[in-house]
Design an enzyme around this catalytic site. Structure first.
Site, mmCIF file in Angstrom:
data_model
loop_
_atom_site.group_PDB
_atom_site.id
_atom_site.type_symbol
_atom_site.label_atom_id
_atom_site.label_comp_id
_atom_site.label_asym_id
_atom_site.label_seq_id
_atom_site.Cartn_x
_atom_site.Cartn_y
_atom_site.Cartn_z
ATOM 1 N N ASP B 217 -104.232 -63.082 28.080
ATOM 2 C CA ASP B 217 -103.437 -63.955 28.701
ATOM 3 C C ASP B 217 -101.698 -62.626 29.102
ATOM 4 O O ASP B 217 -100.756 -63.071 29.090
ATOM 5 C CB ASP B 217 -102.483 -64.492 27.449
ATOM 6 N N ASP B 218 -102.145 -61.789 30.188
ATOM 7 C CA ASP B 218 -101.280 -61.778 30.785
ATOM 8 C C ASP B 218 -100.613 -60.232 30.152
ATOM 9 O O ASP B 218 -98.959 -59.788 30.541
ATOM 10 C CB ASP B 218 -100.095 -62.290 31.832
ATOM 11 N N ALA B 219 -101.060 -60.018 29.358
ATOM 12 C CA ALA B 219 -100.696 -58.820 28.626
ATOM 13 C C ALA B 219 -101.206 -57.406 29.104
ATOM 14 O O ALA B 219 -101.733 -56.841 29.900
ATOM 15 C CB ALA B 219 -101.108 -58.676 26.928
ATOM 16 N N GLY B 369 -96.426 -59.082 33.033
ATOM 17 C CA GLY B 369 -97.245 -59.276 31.482
ATOM 18 C C GLY B 369 -95.949 -58.711 30.948
ATOM 19 O O GLY B 369 -95.071 -57.653 30.816
ATOM 20 N N ARG B 401 -105.075 -66.202 40.452
ATOM 21 C CA ARG B 401 -104.047 -66.234 41.047
ATOM 22 C C ARG B 401 -104.244 -65.938 41.994
ATOM 23 O O ARG B 401 -102.735 -65.503 44.255
ATOM 24 C CB ARG B 401 -102.513 -64.818 40.190
#
Lengths: 378, 600
Positions: B217-219, B369, B401
């Site tokens: 999740d974008d971390a 992130g 994306r």
């Protein structure tokens, strides 16, 4: 066998027993049937809501949370004949608020046998629609010099709705007794009597003439015959169930309206209760959401419990609350408190909101059970 | 006949609008008419509209005649030799400025290759179609517009050096990146705009892979050794300001070390950093509660009798102290005068911000992130040549994306770093991907940027080749250190006795109405009661009149102000908010009567 069923009537609802009756094979031993019934009882008991379960708030959250995901604008398809119906959140608000005048009243009129197959469907539809004089007139001319109004009629329209000049003349005569009516071809001229020769009066009359009712059912503004599941039915904008049901080609057992108050007036409160459930559920289904129908049943029950439909507003359901504090915590607190103080109302603190305000355990769930034994005071 | 409007006003009619418009344009290009004039023919309305007023957005274009641009090689050579300037070209009619209206009548070529005889103008360069921030996104034409604009917006929040004289400025909320680097992959605008003189990011070695689920999740996962070497370290500056205000009656604030008899005196320990003048020593290490500027104010309410009072009325303590959770080092002290002529002391506090879990990072492609884990270098994956990435980015951020520019920058950055050169990533005009691939091959790497990597924990070789290279990453100004907040107990409001609100006031996190409902829905009513115990009080109630009675604790006497003391008074436990409600009802002339009965 029936003796066995009789025994279980005490523990199972009749409908469940009827269901079992319909679904068991003809030849079944009593022992086997008993097994089935016992299992049904077990299942039935396990589905019961536990005492102290806060069904109201669970229901409110279960309807409210998906409600936040509802899209406001529904899609429209170009080129398809459809009526503009209030859907989505506005419709749900309309139903639950118990609005008397809904935005788009509608009816679905099912027809009896030959007509339901498409016989004269257009003609029937048009005859149901409320027609006013304005709609069949091509032109209205006002002759000031002779204080005369001339109506030029659209002959095609007159034919298509199935009326004739004599009916029209009669309709005009019945609403304007002092006009002299004469007909020439497709023109009907109306001459005013000598007394009311003023120009003002002439124009006023002209406007009134436009509104003369010619035929059809009052309140039906638009008709649309459609075919659904191999059967023709008429969808209308505007409702008048009472009048429509008097027509002999209408299937009275299946006629539907989306006006809940109309249903309540004609069929009674139980029908209205079901109508509330159906209408709300329709919107929720339409939005592709998943809400258990029992939550809607609870809401509908609450709304209809008094015998009339009460909206979930401060004038409806909330007004019926026993507790002053609960009412005050909803809307217009000062009004409620003043009114309560005038008659010396007592709040027994028996419901949820009041106890939250006082920081007491709320009487649901773990807060519900109490001691039955009286504790001796010293 | 066409009507002609000048700056919106009707000025006359003309017979042949095309001829007229062409003539005006011709004379403008010759310099006979002012170059600020723009003319537009509206075919539908049959109107000629001329504008020369201010406030129109205009942009320069190369004039094209018969499919050939008027700007020739000769012009360019002269420009390079500094013999002519841009404005010369405008005067010569080679380049003209068009406003939004005149552009409607033109046919603008994207670049020289697309020129046809129908074209009237040509772009100076496709780069001028995007704004300054967007032009700083490399290979932007390979990514969806939405991502490019997110990327250009994110760059505005990046830490860098906002002003070179920052050490002597007193700005609020300043962040300075300690070791900024020039991006390896850059556009011509980086040089033109001066970005390279004050860059705001660093070229990191990025591996595109997952790491134990700590970068879902974008971390992103970052390398602890990189942080220890100074990666993404920034300094946070914040001023503390104190002014010697003047009050009526000749009284003033006083900046000094407060006397011990001052009202609200903290403790000697809190003032330990103050020098004799009441101002803190530079470079002292301060933490929560420490006083930075000692200040006392005159008493708030001066009654008329006080003037004749012999005892000196005690002054109030009003020092500037560090609030809850704050810390730092005093950077410098400035003593000056405010615009009203009062003595003004400003102290700048500095605090180093080392990257930690929760800090926000972004590349230039809308791929932001937060740090999910900081890993020891030993546990980081490594390549065959022993390179460990600074940052691990999750591959799941890419497909949805479609930020291809992010991937191209990665191999571009890799090739640039290996061959020690900058890669041109200017939008529409960038160094081709094939070049980079070829260069990587010639440098002995795989052309698609992947490399064999080894698990840093087990030492095993990964089954797949890992996409690894250099990307310019920026640290954004949203850092946990400024936002972290928790509370178990703390200050309460005076009126309601409920916890205060907000981080600055060390407040609680509100359990609101809807959250309350979830407790009820679960039937957890005793838990709910406990949650709302924050403002519970014991109130004496008169059983006779049902109103709140008085408990005089000094005399240990219970009495009802209405019924006297010969009544039964009992204590009840309610929320203080309810007691307030009762008070408000009384003020509404409603008599709220409590009828008590034993619960058991």
């Amino acid at each position: 066998m029936s003796r066995l069923f009789k025994k279980y009537e005490e523990v199972l609802p009749i409908r469940v027993i009827d269901d079992i009756k319909d679904n068991i094979p003809d030849k079944i031993t009593d022992a086997r049937l008993k097994q089935i019934l016992d299992k049904a009882v077990l299942q039935y008991e396990s589905m019961k809501v536990m005492p102290g379960e806060s069904v109201g708030i669970v229901g409110a959250e279960s309807i409210g949370e998906p409600g936040t995901q509802m899209t406001l604008n529904t899609f429209h398809f170009a080129g398809v004949a459809e009526m503009n119906v209030t859907m989505g959140l506005p419709r749900i608000i309309e139903i639950l608020d118990g609005k008397k005048n809904i935005q788009t009243p509608m009816m679905e009129i099912y027809l009896k046998k030959p007509y339901s197959q498409g016989k004269d469907i257009k003609k029937i539809a048009l005859s149901i629609k409320e027609t006013k004089l304005d709609e069949i007139v091509l032109e209205i001319m006002v002759n000031i010099a002779e204080s005369k109004i001339e109506l030029v009629f659209d002959e095609q329209k007159i034919e298509s709705i199935g009326t004739d000049y004599s009916i029209i003349q009669k309709a005009i005569k019945s609403s304007f007794k002092n006009l002299a009516i004469s007909k020439k071809g497709n023109v009907i001229s109306l001459k005013m009597s000598e007394k009311e020769k003023e120009i003002n009066e002439l124009f006023k009359t002209k406007e009134k003439i436009k509104d003369i009712y010619i035929q059809g059912v009052k309140g039906i503004k638009q008709v649309l015959p459609i075919k659904k599941d191999g059967e023709f039915l008429i969808v209308t904008a505007g409702t008048n169930m009472k009048k429509v049901m008097e027509l002999d080609y209408v299937d009275k057992t299946r006629i539907m309206s989306n006006d809940i108050f109309e249903i309540a007036n004609i069929f009674g409160i139980e029908a209205a209760r079901q109508a509330v459930i159906n209408e709300v559920y329709k919107v929720i289904q339409n939005q592709g959401l998943n809400v258990d129908i029992r939550h809607l049943m609870l809401v509908s029950d609450t709304m209809c419990a008094s015998g009339t439909i009460k909206g979930v507003t401060r004038y409806g359901v909330v007004k019926e609350k026993a507790s002053v504090l609960a009412r005050a915590s909803f809307e217009t607190p000062i009004k409620h408190i003043f009114n309560a103080s005038q008659i010396g109302e007592i709040d027994n603190l028996s419901s949820v909101v009041e106890n939250v305000m006082l920081n007491q355990p709320v009487p649901v769930g773990t807060g519900l059970p109490g001691l039955i034994t009286k504790v001796k005071r010293d | 006949m066409s009507e002609v409007y000048l700056n919106g006003k009707f000025v006359g009619k003309i017979e042949n609008p095309f001829e007229f418009v062409d003539k005006v344009k011709e004379e403008r290009r010759k310099g006979i008419l002012n170059s600020n004039i723009n003319i537009y023919y509206n075919k539908r309305m049959n109107d000629v509209i001329i504008n020369d007023d201010k406030g129109r957005l205009r942009r320069p274009l190369i004039v094209v005649k018969n499919g050939k641009p008027l700007l020739t090689e000769e012009h360019i050579k002269k420009l390079q030799k500094n013999e002519i300037s841009f404005s010369n070209l405008v005067k010569q009619g080679v380049i003209e400025y068009l406003d939004a209206l005149e552009e409607e009548n033109t046919f603008v070529a994207f670049s020289k290759e697309y020129l046809t005889p129908e074209h009237t103008h040509m772009e100076l360069t496709p780069l001028v179609m995007v704004g300054l921030c967007t032009s700083l996104v490399p290979y932007a034409n390979f990514s969806p517009g939405a991502r490019v604009s997110i990327g250009s917006k994110n760059q505005k929040q990046a830490l860098g050096m906002y002003a070179v004289n920052f050490p002597i400025r007193m700005d609020m909320d300043v962040n300075i990146l300690q070791t900024p680097q020039i991006p390896i992959v850059q556009s011509v605008m980086h040089e033109v705009s001066g970005y390279n003189k004050h860059p705001s990011g660093q070229n990191l070695v990025v591996a595109v892979m997952s790491y134990k689920g700590y970068n879902v999740d974008d971390a992103v996962v970052i390398n602890k050794a990189s942080i220890d070497r100074g990666m993404a370290r920034s300094t946070y500056y914040r001023p503390a300001i104190a002014e010697e205000l003047r009050y009526s009656g000749g009284l003033t604030d006083e900046i000094s070390v407060p006397d011990k008899d001052v009202k609200g005196y903290k403790s000697e320990n809190d003032y330990r950093f103050l020098e004799k003048d009441g101002i803190i020593t530079p470079e002292s290490n301060v933490a929560e509660g420490d006083v930075i500027i000692g200040k006392t104010s005159p008493p708030r309410f001066l009654s008329s009798m006080d003037q004749y009072n012999l005892a000196p009325s005690s002054r109030r303590e009003s020092s500037m102290a560090l609030k809850h959770g704050e810390q730092g080092i005093i950077d410098f002290v400035m003593i000056t005068e405010s615009s009203e002529g009062n003595r003004l002391v400003e102290v700048k506090i500095r605090d180093q911000r080392i990257p930690e879990i929760g800090d926000k990072f972004t590349s230039r492609h809308g791929q932001k992130g937060i740090v999910g884990l900081i890993v020891d270098q030993a546990d980081m994956p490594f390549t065959a040549s022993g390179i460990t990435p600074d940052l691990i980015f999750s591959p799941h951020g890419i497909p949805s994306r479609m930020t291809i520019s992010h991937l191209i920058e990665l191999i571009g950055g890799k090739a640039g770093a290996l061959s020690s050169r900058y890669i041109d990533g200017t939008i529409f005009d960038s160094e081709p991907e094939e070049n980079i691939r070829k260069e990587l091959t010639s440098l002995g790497f795989r052309e698609n940027g992947t490399e064999t990597m080894y698990n840093g924990i087990t030492g095993e070789q990964f089954q797949v080749k890992i996409f690894v290279g250099n990307i310019y990453y920026m640290k954004l100004k949203h850092m946990v250190a400024n936002k972290i907040h928790s509370r178990a107990r703390g200050p309460i409001q005076l009126l309601t006795r409920q916890p205060t609100e907000g981080r600055a006031k060390e407040g609680g996190l509100r359990l609101g109405e809807m959250e309350k409902d979830t407790f009820i829905a679960h039937g957890a009513s005793l838990l709910l009661k406990e949650r709302f115990d924050a403002d519970k009080t014991i109130v004496p109630v008169c059983e006779s009149c049902g109103m709140v009675a008085v408990h005089d604790k000094f005399k240990n006497r219970l009495f009802c102000p209405v019924c006297g003391d010969n009544v039964e008074i009992n204590f009840i436990e309610v929320s203080y908010a309810f007691k307030l409600l009762l008070d408000e009802l009384k003020s509404l002339t409603v008599h709220p009567k409590l009828m008590l009965k034993n619960k058991y």
